[in-house]
Design a protein around this motif. Structure first.
Motif, PDB file in Angstrom:
ATOM      1  N   THR A   5     -22.999  18.886  30.612  1.00  0.00           N
ATOM      2  CA  THR A   5     -23.935  18.794  31.739  1.00  0.00           C
ATOM      3  C   THR A   5     -24.972  19.907  31.693  1.00  0.00           C
ATOM      4  O   THR A   5     -26.173  19.668  31.834  1.00  0.00           O
ATOM      5  N   LEU A   6     -24.519  21.151  31.492  1.00  0.00           N
ATOM      6  CA  LEU A   6     -25.448  22.282  31.481  1.00  0.00           C
ATOM      7  C   LEU A   6     -26.361  22.271  30.261  1.00  0.00           C
ATOM      8  O   LEU A   6     -27.464  22.806  30.308  1.00  0.00           O
ATOM      9  N   SER A   7     -25.911  21.673  29.176  1.00  0.00           N
ATOM     10  CA  SER A   7     -26.760  21.583  27.985  1.00  0.00           C
ATOM     11  C   SER A   7     -27.704  20.390  28.046  1.00  0.00           C
ATOM     12  O   SER A   7     -28.465  20.155  27.104  1.00  0.00           O
ATOM     13  N   THR A   8     -27.640  19.645  29.148  1.00  0.00           N
ATOM     14  CA  THR A   8     -28.492  18.467  29.423  1.00  0.00           C
ATOM     15  C   THR A   8     -28.300  17.346  28.408  1.00  0.00           C
ATOM     16  O   THR A   8     -29.161  16.487  28.274  1.00  0.00           O
ATOM     17  N   VAL A  44     -24.037  19.666  41.041  1.00  0.00           N
ATOM     18  CA  VAL A  44     -25.362  20.113  41.486  1.00  0.00           C
ATOM     19  C   VAL A  44     -25.421  21.639  41.538  1.00  0.00           C
ATOM     20  O   VAL A  44     -26.380  22.261  41.058  1.00  0.00           O
ATOM     21  N   ALA A  45     -24.379  22.250  42.114  1.00  0.00           N
ATOM     22  CA  ALA A  45     -24.348  23.712  42.216  1.00  0.00           C
ATOM     23  C   ALA A  45     -24.324  24.357  40.838  1.00  0.00           C
ATOM     24  O   ALA A  45     -24.972  25.388  40.602  1.00  0.00           O
ATOM     25  N   THR A  46     -23.596  23.740  39.899  1.00  0.00           N
ATOM     26  CA  THR A  46     -23.522  24.269  38.536  1.00  0.00           C
ATOM     27  C   THR A  46     -24.887  24.247  37.860  1.00  0.00           C
ATOM     28  O   THR A  46     -25.308  25.230  37.231  1.00  0.00           O
ATOM     29  N   ILE A  47     -25.593  23.133  37.996  1.00  0.00           N
ATOM     30  CA  ILE A  47     -26.918  23.010  37.375  1.00  0.00           C
ATOM     31  C   ILE A  47     -27.891  24.018  37.979  1.00  0.00           C
ATOM     32  O   ILE A  47     -28.643  24.693  37.263  1.00  0.00           O
ATOM     33  N   LEU A  48     -27.874  24.148  39.312  1.00  0.00           N
ATOM     34  CA  LEU A  48     -28.776  25.096  39.975  1.00  0.00           C
ATOM     35  C   LEU A  48     -28.457  26.531  39.550  1.00  0.00           C
ATOM     36  O   LEU A  48     -29.370  27.340  39.299  1.00  0.00           O
TER      37      LEU A  48
END
Length: 278
Positions: free
Chosen positions: A196-199, A217-221
């Motif tokens: 997820t974080l690496s898109t 959502v919180a992780t991405i932000l």
């Protein structure tokens, strides 16, 4: 019956505070190494318990978890005891993380079995213990010696990335593993977090609960905000590594070129010794 004098109590508190913060004496180094090792073991036990293990191994891990939690509880009490300002220490971010990471385990030990079963899922919050590693990077002095400011900033950046991955994966696992067939272990949650974080977003694991979506959502932000902020500090330091930290007495501008004789901002003369040999 004799009672301890205020002076002796203050001396005892000073000794406790000193050794919990010390990095130089043999005892201070031993405490640092022991706490670092126990932190790693505490998180490793949490990860291991998310996998299917023999009953005997699982029971051993639970006993180990309880023992480490009691050690951390003793450390927590000693930190409050030795603090100059106990209220400030109680509300310190590191101290709150220390308490929150062990409360679920202590609750399971202290509460009756039926209640403990219902709150047992909160033990997944132990993963926030990785935030505790920031306490070891508050200054450039470690039990093995002193590192440079750039090395310390780089360490903090790497630690930020690892903490973000582990905390996000732990929280995602805690809210998803009961209902999401794709999240059976911590490894599944960690894989989802990294993807997820690496898109990349393969789509093989998706949140099944509202809480899981909010954690995502919180992780991405957090990844968008925190990692560039930490990286920016390192880039700024590297960009100024050829500068000399001399402050202009006229306008206050600092960090001038090594061969500067005048301030670039106001033109005031600033003497800097410069070796023409380069």
């Amino acid at each position: 019956m004799t009672t301890a004098s205020p002076r002796s109590d203050r001396d005892a508190r000073d000794v406790v505070r000193f050794y919990l913060l010390d990095h130089r004496t043999p005892l201070g180094k031993a405490i640092d190494v022991a706490l670092l090792g126990l932190n790693l073991l505490f998180v490793a036990v949490f990860v291991a318990e998310t996998y299917s293990l023999p009953a005997r191994v699982d029971a051993t891990l639970r006993d180990l978890e309880a023992a480490i939690a009691l050690v951390f509880l003793a450390e927590y009490v000693l930190r409050l005891y030795g603090a100059r300002n106990r209220v400030a220490e109680f509300f310190n971010g590191y101290t709150l993380v220390d308490l929150l990471s062990i409360l679920p385990t202590l609750a399971v030990l202290a509460l009756p079995v039926p209640v403990a079963v219902n709150v047992g899922f909160l033990r997944a919050l132990r993963v926030i213990r990785v935030l505790r590693f920031y306490r070891f990077t508050r200054d450039a002095e470690f039990f093995f010696g002193t590192v440079s400011d750039n090395a310390l900033r780089t360490t903090k950046l790497l630690l930020t990335v690892l903490v973000l991955f582990f905390v996000s994966a732990g929280l995602f696992y805690s809210v998803e593993h009961r209902t999401n067939p794709g999240v059976a272990t911590f490894g599944d949650a960690f894989y989802y977090t990294v993807v997820t974080l690496s898109t990349v977003g393969f789509g093989d694991i998706t949140p099944a609960t509202a809480a899981g979506r909010w954690v995502t959502v919180a992780t991405i932000l957090a990844g968008i905000i925190v990692i560039p902020w930490q990286a920016g500090k390192i880039v700024r330091e590297w960009a100024h590594r050829e500068k000399v930290n001399v402050t202009c007495p006229s306008c206050g501008l600092s960090h001038h070129d090594r061969d500067a004789s005048h301030c670039k901002s106001c033109g005031h003369v600033i003497y800097q010794e410069f070796d023409s040999r380069g």
